[in-house]
Write a protein that holds these residues in place. Structure first.
Motif, PDB file in Angstrom:
ATOM      1  N   UNK A 168     -14.089  -0.544 -28.777  1.00  0.00           N
ATOM      2  CA  UNK A 168     -13.512   0.669 -29.361  1.00  0.00           C
ATOM      3  C   UNK A 168     -12.386   1.203 -28.490  1.00  0.00           C
ATOM      4  N   UNK A 169     -12.576   1.155 -27.184  1.00  0.00           N
ATOM      5  CA  UNK A 169     -11.562   1.642 -26.256  1.00  0.00           C
ATOM      6  C   UNK A 169     -10.287   0.809 -26.349  1.00  0.00           C
ATOM      7  N   UNK A 170     -10.429  -0.510 -26.325  1.00  0.00           N
ATOM      8  CA  UNK A 170      -9.264  -1.390 -26.392  1.00  0.00           C
ATOM      9  C   UNK A 170      -8.538  -1.241 -27.734  1.00  0.00           C
ATOM     10  N   UNK A 171      -9.318  -1.125 -28.807  1.00  0.00           N
ATOM     11  CA  UNK A 171      -8.728  -0.955 -30.138  1.00  0.00           C
ATOM     12  C   UNK A 171      -7.946   0.359 -30.218  1.00  0.00           C
ATOM     13  N   UNK A 172      -8.512   1.411 -29.681  1.00  0.00           N
ATOM     14  CA  UNK A 172      -7.859   2.724 -29.699  1.00  0.00           C
ATOM     15  C   UNK A 172      -6.557   2.708 -28.919  1.00  0.00           C
ATOM     16  N   UNK A 173      -6.610   2.211 -27.696  1.00  0.00           N
ATOM     17  CA  UNK A 173      -5.420   2.216 -26.845  1.00  0.00           C
ATOM     18  C   UNK A 173      -4.327   1.312 -27.406  1.00  0.00           C
ATOM     19  N   UNK A 174      -4.706   0.153 -27.915  1.00  0.00           N
ATOM     20  CA  UNK A 174      -3.718  -0.769 -28.475  1.00  0.00           C
ATOM     21  C   UNK A 174      -3.037  -0.160 -29.696  1.00  0.00           C
ATOM     22  N   UNK A 175      -3.820   0.507 -30.538  1.00  0.00           N
ATOM     23  CA  UNK A 175      -3.260   1.129 -31.735  1.00  0.00           C
ATOM     24  C   UNK A 175      -2.307   2.265 -31.377  1.00  0.00           C
ATOM     25  N   UNK A 176      -2.718   3.127 -30.459  1.00  0.00           N
ATOM     26  CA  UNK A 176      -1.882   4.260 -30.074  1.00  0.00           C
ATOM     27  C   UNK A 176      -0.609   3.809 -29.362  1.00  0.00           C
ATOM     28  N   UNK A 177      -0.727   2.799 -28.510  1.00  0.00           N
ATOM     29  CA  UNK A 177       0.470   2.274 -27.842  1.00  0.00           C
ATOM     30  C   UNK A 177       1.421   1.667 -28.858  1.00  0.00           C
ATOM     31  N   UNK A 178       0.865   0.966 -29.848  1.00  0.00           N
ATOM     32  CA  UNK A 178       1.712   0.377 -30.880  1.00  0.00           C
ATOM     33  C   UNK A 178       2.429   1.429 -31.703  1.00  0.00           C
ATOM     34  N   UNK A 179       1.726   2.489 -32.075  1.00  0.00           N
ATOM     35  CA  UNK A 179       2.354   3.575 -32.829  1.00  0.00           C
ATOM     36  C   UNK A 179       3.434   4.266 -32.007  1.00  0.00           C
TER      37      UNK A 179
END
Length: 211
Positions: A168-179
């Motif tokens: 969940x942490x990796x998914x969250x950070x990757x998504x926010x960095x991508x946005x």
């Protein structure tokens, strides 16, 4: 009788050496961040940092050591900033899993779009390309520990499996960095409100699932 008339010195405490050093350190770190954001990392030279901070390079070197140490101080500053934002937010966050996820995502999104975080991302790319093992190791260690501590604070009481929390942490950070990266390539500066709502829902489902 006034202070002057009594012959006593005006009230006011002189700053200690430690306080002066802290002020100088703050000036230098902020100058490095501003230089990276406004002029690019390739133009963030020792001379430019000194000029922007108003501190001689000799004084900077005496306090930090070298330019790489100044740049790592920027990385440390990011960790301090993120930790401070989250600690403040956690005190006001609700007790349920969805409320915790919403607070964490909102604060992280705000942080990622700060100039200091942009400078941090620039440094990640630079340090990987430069193959500076010391800086890479320090940066990776600090970033990993920071994220682990933050997520443990927010979700430790829910007794979640470590692998699930890491996913969940990796998914969250990757998504926010991508946005955040998408915001940089357009002048419209989208808010991504729908995307953030979808992210929160997905993370809650991840953490709440039985598998």
């Amino acid at each position: 009788m006034t202070t002057v008339e009594s012959g006593r010195r005006p009230l006011g405490r002189r700053r200690t050496q430690e306080e002066r050093s802290a002020t100088t350190r703050e000036k230098v770190i902020q100058a490095a961040i501003d230089c990276i954001v406004e002029e690019g990392l390739h133009n963030t030279t020792a001379a430019r940092i000194a000029a922007r901070s108003g501190v001689t390079w000799g004084a900077i070197a005496h306090q930090f050591g070298d330019k790489d140490s100044v740049l790592f101080a920027v990385v440390e500053r990011n960790a301090e900033m993120y930790r401070g934002l989250l600690d403040a937010a956690l005190k006001k966050a609700g007790a349920t899993l969805p409320e915790r996820v919403e607070t964490l995502v909102d604060v992280t999104w705000k942080y990622i779009n700060e100039p200091a975080a942009f400078a941090f991302n620039e440094l990640i790319i630079h340090n990987r390309a430069s193959s500076n093992a010391k800086i890479i190791g320090q940066q990776e260690d600090l970033s990993y520990k920071q994220m682990s501590i933050v997520w443990d604070k927010f979700f430790g009481e829910f007794d979640l499996p470590v692998p699930k929390l890491e996913t969940a942490r990796n998914f969250t950070l990757a998504t926010l960095q991508g946005l955040s990266l998408m915001r940089l390539i357009t002048h419209r500066r989208p808010t991504f409100k729908r995307e953030l709502v979808a992210l929160k829902q997905s993370v809650v489902q991840m953490l709440a699932s039985e598998t």
